[in-house]
Design an enzyme around this catalytic site. Structure first.
Site, short mmCIF file in Angstrom:
data_model
loop_
_atom_site.label_atom_id
_atom_site.label_comp_id
_atom_site.label_asym_id
_atom_site.label_seq_id
_atom_site.Cartn_x
_atom_site.Cartn_y
_atom_site.Cartn_z
N ILE A 120 2.80 4.51 -0.53
CA ILE A 120 3.04 5.73 -1.32
C ILE A 120 1.80 6.14 -2.12
O ILE A 120 1.61 7.33 -2.42
CB ILE A 120 4.30 5.55 -2.22
CG1 ILE A 120 4.89 6.89 -2.62
CG2 ILE A 120 4.00 4.70 -3.44
CD1 ILE A 120 6.29 6.79 -3.19
N ASN A 180 -1.79 -9.63 -0.74
CA ASN A 180 -1.94 -10.05 -2.13
C ASN A 180 -0.87 -11.12 -2.37
O ASN A 180 0.27 -10.98 -1.90
CB ASN A 180 -1.74 -8.87 -3.08
CG ASN A 180 -2.87 -7.87 -2.97
OD1 ASN A 180 -4.02 -8.24 -2.79
ND2 ASN A 180 -2.55 -6.60 -3.09
N GLU A 194 2.26 -6.68 -6.63
CA GLU A 194 3.16 -5.96 -7.53
C GLU A 194 4.59 -5.97 -7.02
O GLU A 194 5.54 -6.06 -7.80
CB GLU A 194 2.68 -4.53 -7.72
CG GLU A 194 1.43 -4.45 -8.59
CD GLU A 194 0.83 -3.05 -8.63
OE1 GLU A 194 1.48 -2.09 -8.17
OE2 GLU A 194 -0.31 -2.94 -9.11
N VAL A 195 4.75 -5.85 -5.70
CA VAL A 195 6.09 -5.87 -5.11
C VAL A 195 6.33 -7.26 -4.55
O VAL A 195 5.59 -7.73 -3.67
CB VAL A 195 6.22 -4.80 -4.00
CG1 VAL A 195 7.59 -4.88 -3.35
CG2 VAL A 195 5.96 -3.40 -4.57
N HIS A 255 4.26 -8.35 2.17
CA HIS A 255 3.83 -7.19 2.96
C HIS A 255 2.36 -7.36 3.29
O HIS A 255 1.58 -7.81 2.46
CB HIS A 255 4.08 -5.89 2.20
CG HIS A 255 3.61 -5.90 0.79
ND1 HIS A 255 4.29 -6.53 -0.23
CD2 HIS A 255 2.49 -5.39 0.21
CE1 HIS A 255 3.63 -6.40 -1.35
NE2 HIS A 255 2.52 -5.71 -1.13
N HIS A 299 -0.99 -5.46 4.08
CA HIS A 299 -1.64 -4.15 3.96
C HIS A 299 -2.53 -3.94 5.18
O HIS A 299 -3.30 -4.84 5.57
CB HIS A 299 -2.55 -4.12 2.72
CG HIS A 299 -1.83 -4.20 1.41
ND1 HIS A 299 -1.55 -3.09 0.63
CD2 HIS A 299 -1.34 -5.26 0.73
CE1 HIS A 299 -0.93 -3.46 -0.47
NE2 HIS A 299 -0.79 -4.78 -0.44
P1 5GP Z 1 0.99 -5.15 -3.74
O1 5GP Z 1 0.16 -4.81 -4.95
O2 5GP Z 1 2.33 -5.71 -4.14
O3 5GP Z 1 0.26 -6.01 -2.75
O4 5GP Z 1 1.23 -3.79 -2.97
C1 5GP Z 1 2.37 -3.02 -3.17
C2 5GP Z 1 2.11 -1.69 -2.54
O5 5GP Z 1 3.33 -1.00 -2.40
C3 5GP Z 1 1.18 -0.78 -3.39
O6 5GP Z 1 0.03 -0.42 -2.63
C4 5GP Z 1 2.08 0.41 -3.73
O7 5GP Z 1 1.36 1.64 -3.71
C5 5GP Z 1 3.15 0.35 -2.65
N1 5GP Z 1 4.43 0.85 -3.08
C6 5GP Z 1 5.09 0.55 -4.25
N2 5GP Z 1 6.28 1.19 -4.30
C7 5GP Z 1 6.38 1.89 -3.14
C8 5GP Z 1 7.40 2.74 -2.61
O8 5GP Z 1 8.44 2.99 -3.21
N3 5GP Z 1 7.17 3.29 -1.38
C9 5GP Z 1 6.02 3.03 -0.67
N4 5GP Z 1 5.90 3.63 0.53
N5 5GP Z 1 5.05 2.22 -1.14
C10 5GP Z 1 5.23 1.67 -2.35
#
Ligand code: 5GP
Ligand code: ZN
Length: 105
Positions: free
Chosen positions: A29, A85, A93-94, A98, A100
């Protein structure tokens, strides 16, 4: 339930590029590169640290990389990065694993 589980259940919209029984892929997003796609297992696993030493999780993580490779090929990306990550201290963060897929192309 976590935000990615809600996306997988189609309770929150996302721009999907791939789905099978075990894995989905959708656009990030807030893209940090021209192409920024997330490859996500349907199974809720919080971090790479929580992966089990079993065949199911081994196959799942392998499949995530193959999905990334196939999406990159379909988008005709010549070069790209794949990145996990891991944990809050690792920038995650999530809390649902996942991969990337990032490319400037
Ligand atoms: P992290 O920092 O956990 O490795 O990456 C989480 C990613 O999820 C971030 O790049 C963030 O922009 C993406 N993200 C968070 N919430 C949402 C969402 O509701 N929808 C989508 N499509 N991506 C999300
Ligand atoms: Zn989840």
């Amino acid at each position: 339930m976590c935000i990615f589980c809600k996306i997988i259940r189609k309770e929150i919209p996302a721009d999907f590029l791939f789905e099978n029984g075990n894995v989905v892929a959708f656009k990030d997003i807030h893209p940090k590169s021209k192409t920024h796609i997330l490859i996500v297992p349907k199974k809720h696993i919080e971090t790479i640290k929580d992966l089990k030493e079993d065949e199911e999780d081994e196959i799942l993580v392998g499949k995530m990389f193959l999905v990334a490779r196939d999406i990159a090929k379909s988008l005709k990306l010549e070069g790209y990065q794949t990145l996990f990550n891991v944990g809050r201290a690792g920038g995650q963060e999530v809390m649902h694993i996942h991969l990337h897929l990032l490319s400037h192309q």
